[in-house]
Write a protein that holds these residues in place. Structure first.
Motif, PDB file in Angstrom:
ATOM      1  N   LEU A  27       0.839  -1.192   0.000  1.00  0.00           N
ATOM      2  CA  LEU A  27       0.000   0.000   0.000  1.00  0.00           C
ATOM      3  C   LEU A  27       0.879   1.249   0.000  1.00  0.00           C
ATOM      4  N   ARG A  28       0.487   2.218  -0.786  1.00  0.00           N
ATOM      5  CA  ARG A  28       1.197   3.492  -0.772  1.00  0.00           C
ATOM      6  C   ARG A  28       0.685   4.320   0.415  1.00  0.00           C
ATOM      7  N   LYS A  29       1.611   4.769   1.254  1.00  0.00           N
ATOM      8  CA  LYS A  29       1.211   5.569   2.406  1.00  0.00           C
ATOM      9  C   LYS A  29       0.539   6.861   1.965  1.00  0.00           C
ATOM     10  N   SER A  30       0.953   7.374   0.813  1.00  0.00           N
ATOM     11  CA  SER A  30       0.377   8.620   0.316  1.00  0.00           C
ATOM     12  C   SER A  30      -1.092   8.472  -0.046  1.00  0.00           C
ATOM     13  N   GLU A  31      -1.564   7.229  -0.194  1.00  0.00           N
ATOM     14  CA  GLU A  31      -2.966   7.007  -0.531  1.00  0.00           C
ATOM     15  C   GLU A  31      -3.811   6.664   0.691  1.00  0.00           C
ATOM     16  N   LEU A  32      -3.177   6.613   1.863  1.00  0.00           N
ATOM     17  CA  LEU A  32      -3.918   6.441   3.101  1.00  0.00           C
ATOM     18  C   LEU A  32      -4.337   7.812   3.627  1.00  0.00           C
ATOM     19  N   HIS A  33      -5.169   7.826   4.663  1.00  0.00           N
ATOM     20  CA  HIS A  33      -5.581   9.107   5.235  1.00  0.00           C
ATOM     21  C   HIS A  33      -4.354   9.885   5.682  1.00  0.00           C
ATOM     22  N   SER A  34      -4.376  11.186   5.466  1.00  0.00           N
ATOM     23  CA  SER A  34      -3.191  12.006   5.731  1.00  0.00           C
ATOM     24  C   SER A  34      -2.756  11.966   7.186  1.00  0.00           C
ATOM     25  N   SER A  35      -3.660  11.628   8.112  1.00  0.00           N
ATOM     26  CA  SER A  35      -3.303  11.625   9.530  1.00  0.00           C
ATOM     27  C   SER A  35      -2.224  10.602   9.855  1.00  0.00           C
ATOM     28  N   VAL A  36      -2.155   9.502   9.081  1.00  0.00           N
ATOM     29  CA  VAL A  36      -1.171   8.467   9.418  1.00  0.00           C
ATOM     30  C   VAL A  36       0.252   8.927   9.147  1.00  0.00           C
ATOM     31  N   ASP A  38       1.091  12.088   9.883  1.00  0.00           N
ATOM     32  CA  ASP A  38       1.289  13.216  10.780  1.00  0.00           C
ATOM     33  C   ASP A  38       2.093  12.759  11.998  1.00  0.00           C
ATOM     34  N   PRO A  39       3.191  13.436  12.315  1.00  0.00           N
ATOM     35  CA  PRO A  39       4.014  13.019  13.466  1.00  0.00           C
ATOM     36  C   PRO A  39       3.254  12.952  14.776  1.00  0.00           C
ATOM     37  N   VAL A  40       2.154  13.702  14.900  1.00  0.00           N
ATOM     38  CA  VAL A  40       1.430  13.702  16.167  1.00  0.00           C
ATOM     39  C   VAL A  40       0.894  12.312  16.498  1.00  0.00           C
ATOM     40  N   LEU A  41       0.603  11.491  15.474  1.00  0.00           N
ATOM     41  CA  LEU A  41       0.073  10.164  15.733  1.00  0.00           C
ATOM     42  C   LEU A  41       1.138   9.199  16.236  1.00  0.00           C
ATOM     43  N   ASP A  42       2.413   9.564  16.088  1.00  0.00           N
ATOM     44  CA  ASP A  42       3.486   8.748  16.657  1.00  0.00           C
ATOM     45  C   ASP A  42       3.740   9.094  18.117  1.00  0.00           C
ATOM     46  N   THR A  43       3.228  10.244  18.557  1.00  0.00           N
ATOM     47  CA  THR A  43       3.573  10.746  19.875  1.00  0.00           C
ATOM     48  C   THR A  43       3.080   9.845  20.994  1.00  0.00           C
ATOM     49  N   MET A  44       1.828   9.362  20.910  1.00  0.00           N
ATOM     50  CA  MET A  44       1.281   8.541  21.977  1.00  0.00           C
ATOM     51  C   MET A  44       2.087   7.249  22.138  1.00  0.00           C
ATOM     52  N   ASN A  45       2.438   6.624  21.014  1.00  0.00           N
ATOM     53  CA  ASN A  45       3.269   5.422  21.093  1.00  0.00           C
ATOM     54  C   ASN A  45       4.625   5.736  21.704  1.00  0.00           C
ATOM     55  N   ALA A 140     -14.151   9.509  25.048  1.00  0.00           N
ATOM     56  CA  ALA A 140     -15.095  10.585  25.372  1.00  0.00           C
ATOM     57  C   ALA A 140     -14.783  11.834  24.560  1.00  0.00           C
ATOM     58  N   MET A 141     -13.500  12.172  24.435  1.00  0.00           N
ATOM     59  CA  MET A 141     -13.098  13.318  23.620  1.00  0.00           C
ATOM     60  C   MET A 141     -13.521  13.135  22.173  1.00  0.00           C
ATOM     61  N   MET A 142     -13.237  11.943  21.652  1.00  0.00           N
ATOM     62  CA  MET A 142     -13.539  11.684  20.248  1.00  0.00           C
ATOM     63  C   MET A 142     -15.033  11.784  19.968  1.00  0.00           C
ATOM     64  N   LEU A 143     -15.856  11.219  20.846  1.00  0.00           N
ATOM     65  CA  LEU A 143     -17.301  11.281  20.661  1.00  0.00           C
ATOM     66  C   LEU A 143     -17.795  12.725  20.689  1.00  0.00           C
ATOM     67  N   ALA A 144     -17.286  13.508  21.646  1.00  0.00           N
ATOM     68  CA  ALA A 144     -17.723  14.901  21.776  1.00  0.00           C
ATOM     69  C   ALA A 144     -17.323  15.723  20.553  1.00  0.00           C
ATOM     70  N   THR A 167      -5.221  16.648  19.978  1.00  0.00           N
ATOM     71  CA  THR A 167      -4.641  17.011  18.685  1.00  0.00           C
ATOM     72  C   THR A 167      -4.777  15.862  17.702  1.00  0.00           C
ATOM     73  N   GLY A 168      -4.495  14.648  18.177  1.00  0.00           N
ATOM     74  CA  GLY A 168      -4.620  13.478  17.313  1.00  0.00           C
ATOM     75  C   GLY A 168      -6.042  13.248  16.853  1.00  0.00           C
ATOM     76  N   ILE A 169      -7.001  13.439  17.745  1.00  0.00           N
ATOM     77  CA  ILE A 169      -8.411  13.274  17.377  1.00  0.00           C
ATOM     78  C   ILE A 169      -8.790  14.257  16.277  1.00  0.00           C
ATOM     79  N   ALA A 170      -8.348  15.499  16.406  1.00  0.00           N
ATOM     80  CA  ALA A 170      -8.647  16.501  15.383  1.00  0.00           C
ATOM     81  C   ALA A 170      -8.095  16.079  14.027  1.00  0.00           C
ATOM     82  N   ARG A 171      -6.891  15.526  14.019  1.00  0.00           N
ATOM     83  CA  ARG A 171      -6.305  15.081  12.755  1.00  0.00           C
ATOM     84  C   ARG A 171      -7.074  13.907  12.178  1.00  0.00           C
ATOM     85  N   LEU A 172      -7.442  12.951  13.008  1.00  0.00           N
ATOM     86  CA  LEU A 172      -8.180  11.779  12.534  1.00  0.00           C
ATOM     87  C   LEU A 172      -9.535  12.153  11.949  1.00  0.00           C
ATOM     88  N   LEU A 173     -10.172  13.161  12.535  1.00  0.00           N
ATOM     89  CA  LEU A 173     -11.519  13.549  12.120  1.00  0.00           C
ATOM     90  C   LEU A 173     -11.530  14.722  11.140  1.00  0.00           C
TER      91      LEU A 173
END
Length: 458
Positions: A27-36, A38-45, A140-144, A167-173
């Motif tokens: 799979l080309r990463k460029s064809e996945l959602h742009s959030s993946v 984004d460096p912010v999604l690596d932060t939690m891990n 809860a954040m994501m639902l709100a 921040t990650g939720i905003a990027r995902l949504l």
């Protein structure tokens, strides 16, 4: 051999000696959602795993509770207490069995117990129907956010620096985020008002403002009672909802300032709760208090909590019945008083914070502090404080700190959606013993000294 395009996949025979084997699909990463990307999604891990990468280092990175307060057998005791509670209320053995083995109500099966606890401990008086039990406060954040943000012109304002999860939720949504910078003293009403004006002038609608008002992650700042009242007044004037996330108040010493929700007279606050710090993270149980009235096009009214439950049904279906049972048992054991349940823990974390601040002051007296360009705030509770340094506190610096000095911290820039915090670090005080804090601060100061000199000669 040339690459052959197959829809979203690529096959490559010439890469058979690398990670991709002959005939495999890629799979080309460029064809996945742009959030993946984004460096912010690596932060939690990173926050969860960095300590494991350097097991010999002393780590000020994990924002997790102290393991010494956990007793394995207590999980079974809490579970038994909840099952007994159900039986005492007339549940049959079959109903008790179903309560822990089966899917439960999407909105949660312990809402009455949570509502009672909020009333006793926090002065938050809401009906159980206003509560949705979630998989941690993160859900809860994501639902709100998903429920409140309707279209691209709707904006979510966030206090900056802020918890990276929002921040990650905003990027995902694909939600437009507007950082509201904290002043040196913390939250500033005037800065928030200016941000609201700027967004409206640009044709956007400020929909909600997210903040952690008590011992914030990452800055450690706390909103005063006067600022809470002013913020609620502003929310009423500006038709702005407040997303209040406050996981650290009941694990901090001293009498807490009332929550925004307890002061809320206009139902402007959606209160996001978590038992990860007050009970234990492994339960993954949180909640949202969403008592706002929602009116449909047909004139029928309901609660925002009902709308959050609809979204949850398509995300996690329901929160683990077994986890809810354990949390409920713990709340019942404490008579709903989470603050009393955490009295010892709050004292421990308060002592740890004071120990870190004292050690910093000892190792970095005012003159040396000025020479190195170092300063820090002094939170009265919570898990975190911020330290400003005289060099770029990036991942390369963190690697040098871990490998050469045996001490780990978190770059503050991870928590700045506005690209700030490049010369600051976050220290977590919750997970270390006094001896580890002593040695860790000694190592940290040695690193700061060397890194400041290194940058000066670069």
């Amino acid at each position: 051999m040339p690459r052959v395009r197959l829809s979203n996949r690529v096959t490559s025979a010439e890469e058979s000696t690398g990670r991709i084997v002959v005939g495999s699909s890629v799979l080309r990463k460029s064809e996945l959602h742009s959030s993946v990307s984004d460096p912010v999604l690596d932060t939690m891990n990173f926050l969860n795993e960095v300590t494991l990468r350097y097991p010999e280092a002393i780590s000020f990175a994990p924002g997790r509770p102290y393991d010494g307060f956990f007793e394995t057998e207590e999980v079974l005791t809490h579970l038994r207490r909840y099952l007994d509670h159900l039986a005492e209320r007339g549940a049959s053995p079959e109903q008790v069995r179903t309560a822990v083995y089966q899917y439960g109500p999407t909105a949660g099966q312990i809402r009455e117990i949570i509502a009672d606890s909020l009333r006793r401990d926090e002065g938050i008086d809401v009906r159980p129907e206003s509560i949705v039990v979630t998989v941690g406060a993160q859900e809860a954040m994501m639902l709100a956010v998903r429920a409140l943000i309707r279209d691209p012109d709707d904006v979510l304002l966030v206090s900056s620096p802020c918890y990276v999860g929002i921040t990650g939720i905003a990027r995902l949504l694909d939600v437009t985020l507007c950082p509201v910078p904290e002043s040196a003293a913390g939250f500033s009403l005037s800065i928030l008002e200016a941000a609201i004006r700027d967004q409206r002038a640009a044709g956007r609608r400020p929909r909600a403002f997210y903040l952690v008002p008590d011992h914030a992650n990452p800055s450690g700042s706390t909103l005063s009672l006067a600022d809470r009242a002013a913020l609620l007044d502003l929310a009423a004037r500006e038709d702005l909802l407040i997303l209040e996330d406050s996981p650290y108040r009941l694990v901090s010493p001293g009498a807490p300032v009332p929550t925004l929700k307890a002061l809320d007279r206009h139902r402007a606050v959606v209160h996001l709760g978590s038992y990860s710090k007050t009970l234990f993270p492994g339960a993954r149980v949180g909640f949202a208090v969403a008592d706002q009235t929602v009116v449909g096009d047909d004139g029928r009214t309901g609660l925002l909590a009902d709308e959050l439950s609809k979204i949850k049904s398509m995300v996690t279906v329901n929160t683990s019945s077994l986890s809810q049972a354990v949390v409920a048992g713990a709340l019942l054991a404490a008579g709903g008083r989470v603050s009393e349940l955490n009295a010892k823990a709050a004292g421990h974390y308060g002592d740890a914070m004071r120990w870190v601040l004292d050690r910093l002051a000892d190792r970095l007296p005012p003159q040396r502090r000025a020479e190195l360009g170092v300063r820090w705030n002094e939170p009265t509770g919570g898990f975190f404080l911020g330290v400003t340094v005289g060099f770029e506190a990036d991942e390369a610096a963190l690697t040098r700190s871990a490998e050469e000095y045996g001490v780990i911290w978190t770059p503050m820039r991870y928590f700045h959606p506005d690209d700030g915090g490049r010369r600051a670090i976050r220290l977590s005080v919750s997970y270390l013993s006094p001896e580890e804090i002593d040695e860790g601060i000694t190592r940290l100061v040695a690193f700061i000294d060397a890194e400041t000199r290194r940058e000066a000669h670069a």
